[in-house]
Design an enzyme around this catalytic site. Structure first.
Site, short mmCIF file in Angstrom:
data_model
loop_
_atom_site.label_atom_id
_atom_site.label_comp_id
_atom_site.label_asym_id
_atom_site.label_seq_id
_atom_site.Cartn_x
_atom_site.Cartn_y
_atom_site.Cartn_z
N HIS A 17 67.44 -23.20 25.21
CA HIS A 17 66.81 -24.37 25.83
C HIS A 17 65.73 -23.93 26.83
O HIS A 17 64.63 -24.49 26.87
CB HIS A 17 67.84 -25.21 26.61
CG HIS A 17 68.94 -25.80 25.79
ND1 HIS A 17 70.27 -25.57 26.05
CD2 HIS A 17 68.92 -26.62 24.70
CE1 HIS A 17 71.02 -26.24 25.19
NE2 HIS A 17 70.22 -26.88 24.35
N LYS A 41 80.41 -37.00 20.39
CA LYS A 41 80.84 -35.61 20.53
C LYS A 41 81.90 -35.46 21.62
O LYS A 41 81.91 -36.19 22.60
CB LYS A 41 79.64 -34.73 20.92
CG LYS A 41 78.65 -34.51 19.82
CD LYS A 41 77.57 -33.54 20.28
CE LYS A 41 76.47 -33.43 19.26
NZ LYS A 41 75.35 -32.62 19.75
N ARG A 90 65.54 -24.22 15.16
CA ARG A 90 66.07 -22.86 15.01
C ARG A 90 66.13 -22.40 13.57
O ARG A 90 66.04 -21.22 13.29
CB ARG A 90 67.49 -22.78 15.59
CG ARG A 90 67.55 -22.83 17.08
CD ARG A 90 68.94 -23.14 17.56
NE ARG A 90 69.27 -24.52 17.26
CZ ARG A 90 70.30 -25.16 17.78
NH1 ARG A 90 71.12 -24.55 18.60
NH2 ARG A 90 70.52 -26.43 17.48
N SER A 127 74.53 -23.84 22.13
CA SER A 127 75.60 -24.19 23.07
C SER A 127 76.96 -23.97 22.44
O SER A 127 77.91 -23.57 23.12
CB SER A 127 75.46 -25.65 23.51
OG SER A 127 74.27 -25.84 24.23
P1 ADP Z 1 71.70 -31.98 20.62
O1 ADP Z 1 73.15 -32.28 20.60
O2 ADP Z 1 70.84 -33.19 20.88
O3 ADP Z 1 71.20 -31.15 19.46
P2 ADP Z 1 71.46 -29.54 22.18
O4 ADP Z 1 71.69 -29.38 23.65
O5 ADP Z 1 72.35 -28.79 21.26
O6 ADP Z 1 71.51 -31.10 21.94
O7 ADP Z 1 69.95 -29.14 21.81
C1 ADP Z 1 68.86 -29.76 22.45
C2 ADP Z 1 67.58 -29.26 21.81
O8 ADP Z 1 67.42 -27.87 22.08
C3 ADP Z 1 67.54 -29.39 20.30
O9 ADP Z 1 66.23 -29.77 19.90
C4 ADP Z 1 67.83 -28.00 19.81
O10 ADP Z 1 67.28 -27.75 18.54
C5 ADP Z 1 67.14 -27.18 20.89
N1 ADP Z 1 67.67 -25.82 20.95
C6 ADP Z 1 68.92 -25.44 21.28
N2 ADP Z 1 69.05 -24.08 21.20
C7 ADP Z 1 67.83 -23.61 20.80
C8 ADP Z 1 67.30 -22.30 20.51
N3 ADP Z 1 68.06 -21.20 20.59
N4 ADP Z 1 66.00 -22.21 20.13
C9 ADP Z 1 65.24 -23.33 20.00
N5 ADP Z 1 65.68 -24.59 20.26
C10 ADP Z 1 66.96 -24.74 20.65
#
Ligand code: ADP
Length: 152
Positions: A17, A41, A90, A127
């Protein structure tokens, strides 16, 4: 003023993030990081902790705001007058999932979603990986911002 909404679960915030947000700082005047509160979730960290992690990580940045929202992301984007939704990509699974949502959001609201591709070296960080390592007592310090290591 170009304002982007970066919505997500942030359970917890990771270096993936952080990478997306740092790179987006060059593109937008303001980034509103918003923790969504109405998905089905089961979260590991309660909302207050997820917010505190984000605040600890991004408090030095004047262009970044941290908040929560419920309901449709596009409604919240309109409410805060965000011109763009920011998301990270990703892998192909992210693309397929995000494509349908972004196209629907644009159809319903006209709001564009801007995607940044994950940096090489960060694409494996999620995450859910962090939660697995943390749950089993592993060292998560190379996966999350240093500001939150002592807070977990
Ligand atoms: P959600 O449940 O809405 O996917 P997340 O917190 O998992 O929430 O992710 C929020 C955003 O951050 C998403 O667009 C996700 O693709 C992006 N993201 C998370 N980890 C990475 C990473 N390692 N590289 C690029 N983008 C990421």
């Amino acid at each position: 003023m170009k304002r982007a909404l970066f919505p997500g679960s942030f359970d917890p915030v990771t270096l993936g993030h952080v990478d997306i947000i740092h790179r987006a700082l060059d593109l937008f005047d303001e980034i509103v990081i918003a923790v969504g509160t109405n998905t089905d979730k089961n979260y590991m960290f309660p909302l207050e902790k997820r917010l505190a992690f984000l605040e600890a990580t991004f408090s030095p940045y004047k262009k970044i705001k941290v908040t929560t929202y419920s309901g449709l992301t596009i409604n919240y984007a309109k409410e805060i007058e965000a011109d763009f939704i920011l998301r990270g990509l990703r892998n192909p699974a992210d693309f397929e999932f995000e494509k349908a949502i972004a196209q629907t959001n644009r159809k319903l609201s006209g709001i564009e979603t801007v995607f940044l591709l994950t940096s090489s070296g960060k694409s494996y960080i999620s995450s859910s990986i962090v939660r697995d390592v943390y749950r089993h007592g592993g060292d998560i310090s190379v996966l999350v911002p240093e500001e939150i290591v002592g807070m977990l």
